[in-house]
Design a protein around this motif. Structure first.
Motif, mmCIF file in Angstrom:
data_model
loop_
_atom_site.group_PDB
_atom_site.id
_atom_site.type_symbol
_atom_site.label_atom_id
_atom_site.label_comp_id
_atom_site.label_asym_id
_atom_site.label_seq_id
_atom_site.Cartn_x
_atom_site.Cartn_y
_atom_site.Cartn_z
ATOM 1 N N LEU A 18 45.005 46.750 34.709
ATOM 2 C CA LEU A 18 44.474 45.430 34.982
ATOM 3 C C LEU A 18 43.957 45.303 36.406
ATOM 4 O O LEU A 18 44.562 45.825 37.347
ATOM 5 C CB LEU A 18 45.553 44.363 34.782
ATOM 6 C CG LEU A 18 45.861 43.877 33.373
ATOM 7 C CD1 LEU A 18 46.512 44.973 32.541
ATOM 8 C CD2 LEU A 18 46.774 42.652 33.428
ATOM 9 N N LEU A 19 42.863 44.571 36.550
ATOM 10 C CA LEU A 19 42.428 44.057 37.847
ATOM 11 C C LEU A 19 42.649 42.552 37.801
ATOM 12 O O LEU A 19 42.034 41.851 36.997
ATOM 13 C CB LEU A 19 40.958 44.362 38.111
ATOM 14 C CG LEU A 19 40.369 43.733 39.378
ATOM 15 C CD1 LEU A 19 41.075 44.243 40.638
ATOM 16 C CD2 LEU A 19 38.866 43.986 39.475
ATOM 17 N N VAL A 20 43.532 42.056 38.648
ATOM 18 C CA VAL A 20 43.841 40.630 38.705
ATOM 19 C C VAL A 20 43.198 40.073 39.968
ATOM 20 O O VAL A 20 43.632 40.373 41.083
ATOM 21 C CB VAL A 20 45.359 40.380 38.716
ATOM 22 C CG1 VAL A 20 45.660 38.876 38.792
ATOM 23 C CG2 VAL A 20 46.007 40.994 37.473
ATOM 24 N N THR A 21 42.138 39.291 39.803
ATOM 25 C CA THR A 21 41.491 38.693 40.974
ATOM 26 C C THR A 21 42.250 37.432 41.370
ATOM 27 O O THR A 21 42.750 36.697 40.518
ATOM 28 C CB THR A 21 40.026 38.334 40.681
ATOM 29 O OG1 THR A 21 39.972 37.218 39.770
ATOM 30 C CG2 THR A 21 39.269 39.520 40.094
ATOM 31 N N GLY A 22 42.352 37.194 42.665
ATOM 32 C CA GLY A 22 43.122 36.040 43.127
ATOM 33 C C GLY A 22 44.606 36.178 42.856
ATOM 34 O O GLY A 22 45.324 35.192 42.718
ATOM 35 N N GLY A 23 45.085 37.401 42.803
ATOM 36 C CA GLY A 23 46.483 37.663 42.447
ATOM 37 C C GLY A 23 47.497 37.321 43.515
ATOM 38 O O GLY A 23 48.700 37.392 43.257
ATOM 39 N N THR A 76 46.347 46.006 39.492
ATOM 40 C CA THR A 76 45.681 46.007 40.796
ATOM 41 C C THR A 76 45.277 44.577 41.114
ATOM 42 O O THR A 76 44.664 43.903 40.287
ATOM 43 C CB THR A 76 44.431 46.896 40.770
ATOM 44 O OG1 THR A 76 44.823 48.246 40.516
ATOM 45 C CG2 THR A 76 43.679 46.824 42.101
ATOM 46 N N VAL A 77 45.630 44.117 42.297
ATOM 47 C CA VAL A 77 45.263 42.769 42.733
ATOM 48 C C VAL A 77 44.147 42.869 43.765
ATOM 49 O O VAL A 77 44.238 43.646 44.723
ATOM 50 C CB VAL A 77 46.469 42.025 43.340
ATOM 51 C CG1 VAL A 77 46.021 40.775 44.106
ATOM 52 C CG2 VAL A 77 47.454 41.645 42.243
ATOM 53 N N GLY A 110 40.023 41.830 49.617
ATOM 54 C CA GLY A 110 38.575 41.863 49.523
ATOM 55 C C GLY A 110 38.035 40.661 48.779
ATOM 56 O O GLY A 110 38.782 39.898 48.152
ATOM 57 N N ASP A 111 36.730 40.503 48.835
ATOM 58 C CA ASP A 111 36.027 39.344 48.292
ATOM 59 C C ASP A 111 35.389 39.704 46.958
ATOM 60 O O ASP A 111 34.682 40.726 46.853
ATOM 61 C CB ASP A 111 34.953 38.911 49.295
ATOM 62 C CG ASP A 111 34.306 37.584 48.949
ATOM 63 O OD1 ASP A 111 34.362 37.159 47.779
ATOM 64 O OD2 ASP A 111 33.714 36.976 49.858
ATOM 65 N N ILE A 112 35.599 38.885 45.933
ATOM 66 C CA ILE A 112 34.998 39.174 44.628
ATOM 67 C C ILE A 112 33.476 39.096 44.667
ATOM 68 O O ILE A 112 32.805 39.631 43.778
ATOM 69 C CB ILE A 112 35.537 38.233 43.535
ATOM 70 C CG1 ILE A 112 35.272 36.757 43.876
ATOM 71 C CG2 ILE A 112 37.014 38.477 43.287
ATOM 72 C CD1 ILE A 112 35.596 35.799 42.742
ATOM 73 N N CYS A 113 32.914 38.453 45.685
ATOM 74 C CA CYS A 113 31.451 38.402 45.817
ATOM 75 C C CYS A 113 30.865 39.731 46.275
ATOM 76 O O CYS A 113 29.649 39.931 46.209
ATOM 77 C CB CYS A 113 31.043 37.298 46.797
ATOM 78 S SG CYS A 113 31.342 35.630 46.178
ATOM 79 N N ILE A 152 31.190 30.414 41.265
ATOM 80 C CA ILE A 152 30.003 30.780 40.480
ATOM 81 C C ILE A 152 29.524 32.186 40.838
ATOM 82 O O ILE A 152 29.491 33.084 39.989
ATOM 83 C CB ILE A 152 28.870 29.754 40.676
ATOM 84 C CG1 ILE A 152 29.333 28.351 40.263
ATOM 85 C CG2 ILE A 152 27.639 30.171 39.859
ATOM 86 C CD1 ILE A 152 28.293 27.262 40.476
ATOM 87 N N LEU A 153 29.168 32.386 42.116
ATOM 88 C CA LEU A 153 28.635 33.698 42.513
ATOM 89 C C LEU A 153 29.700 34.785 42.416
ATOM 90 O O LEU A 153 29.390 35.938 42.075
ATOM 91 C CB LEU A 153 28.080 33.617 43.934
ATOM 92 C CG LEU A 153 26.892 32.656 44.116
ATOM 93 C CD1 LEU A 153 26.420 32.668 45.574
ATOM 94 C CD2 LEU A 153 25.744 33.015 43.182
ATOM 95 N N GLY A 154 30.957 34.435 42.696
ATOM 96 C CA GLY A 154 32.030 35.425 42.574
ATOM 97 C C GLY A 154 32.234 35.865 41.142
ATOM 98 O O GLY A 154 32.412 37.060 40.853
ATOM 99 N N THR A 155 32.207 34.917 40.212
ATOM 100 C CA THR A 155 32.338 35.262 38.796
ATOM 101 C C THR A 155 31.156 36.112 38.338
ATOM 102 O O THR A 155 31.320 37.102 37.603
ATOM 103 C CB THR A 155 32.443 33.988 37.944
ATOM 104 O OG1 THR A 155 33.581 33.225 38.360
ATOM 105 C CG2 THR A 155 32.573 34.324 36.463
ATOM 106 N N TYR A 156 29.962 35.759 38.785
ATOM 107 C CA TYR A 156 28.761 36.539 38.461
ATOM 108 C C TYR A 156 28.884 37.976 38.979
ATOM 109 O O TYR A 156 28.542 38.935 38.272
ATOM 110 C CB TYR A 156 27.539 35.856 39.063
ATOM 111 C CG TYR A 156 26.245 36.608 38.918
ATOM 112 C CD1 TYR A 156 25.794 37.035 37.677
ATOM 113 C CD2 TYR A 156 25.471 36.892 40.040
ATOM 114 C CE1 TYR A 156 24.600 37.730 37.549
ATOM 115 C CE2 TYR A 156 24.278 37.583 39.920
ATOM 116 C CZ TYR A 156 23.841 38.005 38.676
ATOM 117 O OH TYR A 156 22.669 38.697 38.555
#
Length: 358
Positions: A5-10, A32-33, A60-63, A104-108
């Motif tokens: 798993l990659l958990v964003t905002g973990g 992984t977070v 790190g930044d999801i963007c 929005i941009l991070g999800t994209y």
């Protein structure tokens, strides 16, 4: 078969609780977070899993799509659970830019990376599509507001977001849906009601009330305090996401709620009563929290202060989780009364975690 798993905002509130839950239930999975550690992300929320060999943290930044791709390759990610979001409505009103960028941009950015690595690259190499899942965590606020007599939100309720925050989440929901229908990305989305529990950043209502009582500060109530929310204990949310990922139909949305509708003022009064009882039952709390004058006198409610209502404040949210219950067997374990007792105890026992955040 174990997942990676990659958990964003973990390192955020719900994400951290999800990480604890998942590693506890699925000890053979790797988690992984990825978290930017902005103001609401706290690495201390993950300290209990730091020594777990199946846990890995990356700041790190999801963007940053290149970073996301590199991390997914390095960690052989097959499942993304996307929590990372700016989520405080007040902040979205005064500073919406961060909400547009992250939500929005991070999800994209995440969708682009997932499509490239799970669909496009295998196709280019003549290989079968990688088995994968992109699970997107959303909110009931995308549905707008309800009157006191309206039926609860279902998955078919028309979107009608009323704040920059909820609008940004609605946009991200639509992007996730589009990447499934256009490109075949294996996605699912869950829309949850208000969460509460351990590791909740103190700007949100319930931890704010608890910590303000401990500092003899006013308990601010917007407007008349009759705004109604459905409250979901955070571990019950993790259980719901687990069911969606493992049993849910690809491309579907699932509502996850706590079946606990409470007016804000009633929540605040309940917390005051429980805090008064806790201090009366345990005299050591008076010594540990010497600033807490009113609660030590069984008078927490005197701190309640009515303030000007929030701009565009939605009056009522309520989740109908029948689909998730009927199709996946979802059921919240905690009532609000039991969950709030656990939450209050956690904050009294974990001053070391929340005090640096004030």
């Amino acid at each position: 078969m174990s997942k990676k798993l990659l958990v964003t905002g973990g390192a955020g509130f719900i994400g951290a609780n999800f990480v604890h839950y998942w590693l506890g239930k699925y000890p053979d999975d790797e988690v992984t977070v990825l978290d930017a550690l902005t103001y609401a992300g706290n690495i201390e929320s993950l300290s209990v899993v730091n020594d777990n060999p199946h846990f890995y943290f990356k700041q790190g930044d999801i963007c940053d799509t290149d970073l996301v791709e590199a991390l997914m390759v390095e960690r052989s990610i097959d499942t993304i659970v996307h929590f990372a979001a700016e989520s405080h409505v007040d902040r979205s009103i005064t500073g919406p830019d961060a909400f547009i960028e992250t939500n929005i941009l991070g999800t994209y950015s995440l969708l682009k990376a997932a499509k490239k690595l799970w669909i496009d690259t295998p196709k280019e190499q003549g290989l079968p599509e990688t088995k994968h899942r992109f699970h997107h965590v959303s909110t009931d606020e995308v549905y707008g507001t309800l009157s006191p007599t309206d039926p609860a939100f279902t998955e078919d309720t028309q979107y009608a977001p009323n704040s920059p925050y909820s609008a940004s989440k609605a946009a991200s929901d639509h992007l996730v849906r589009a990447y499934h229908h256009t490109y075949g990305l294996q996605v699912s989305t869950s829309n949850c009601s208000n969460n509460y529990g351990p590791y909740h950043f103190p700007e949100k209502l319930i931890p704010l009330v608890i910590t303000n009582i401990l500092h003899d500060k006013p308990l601010p109530i917007y407007g008349d305090g009759q705004q109604i929310r459905d409250w979901l204990y955070v571990e019950d949310h993790a259980v719901g996401i687990d069911l969606v990922i493992n049993k849910g139909i690809v491309g579907e949305n699932y509502n996850i709620g706590g079946h606990n509708e409470w007016a804000n003022i009633d929540i605040v009064k309940l917390i005051c009563e429980l805090m008064d009882k806790a201090f009366a039952a345990d005299p050591s709390l008076i010594h540990r929290f010497p600033q807490a004058k009113q609660v030590s006198q069984n008078n927490s409610k005197s701190l309640i202060t009515y303030v000007t209502d929030r701009l565009g404040h939605d009056r009522r949210y309520a989740i109908d989780a029948s689909k998730t219950t009927n199709e996946l067997g979802y059921k919240p374990f905690e009532s609000f009364e039991s969950g709030i007792q656990k939450t209050l105890k956690w904050y009294l026992d974990n001053e070391k975690w929340w005090r640096p955040l004030l």
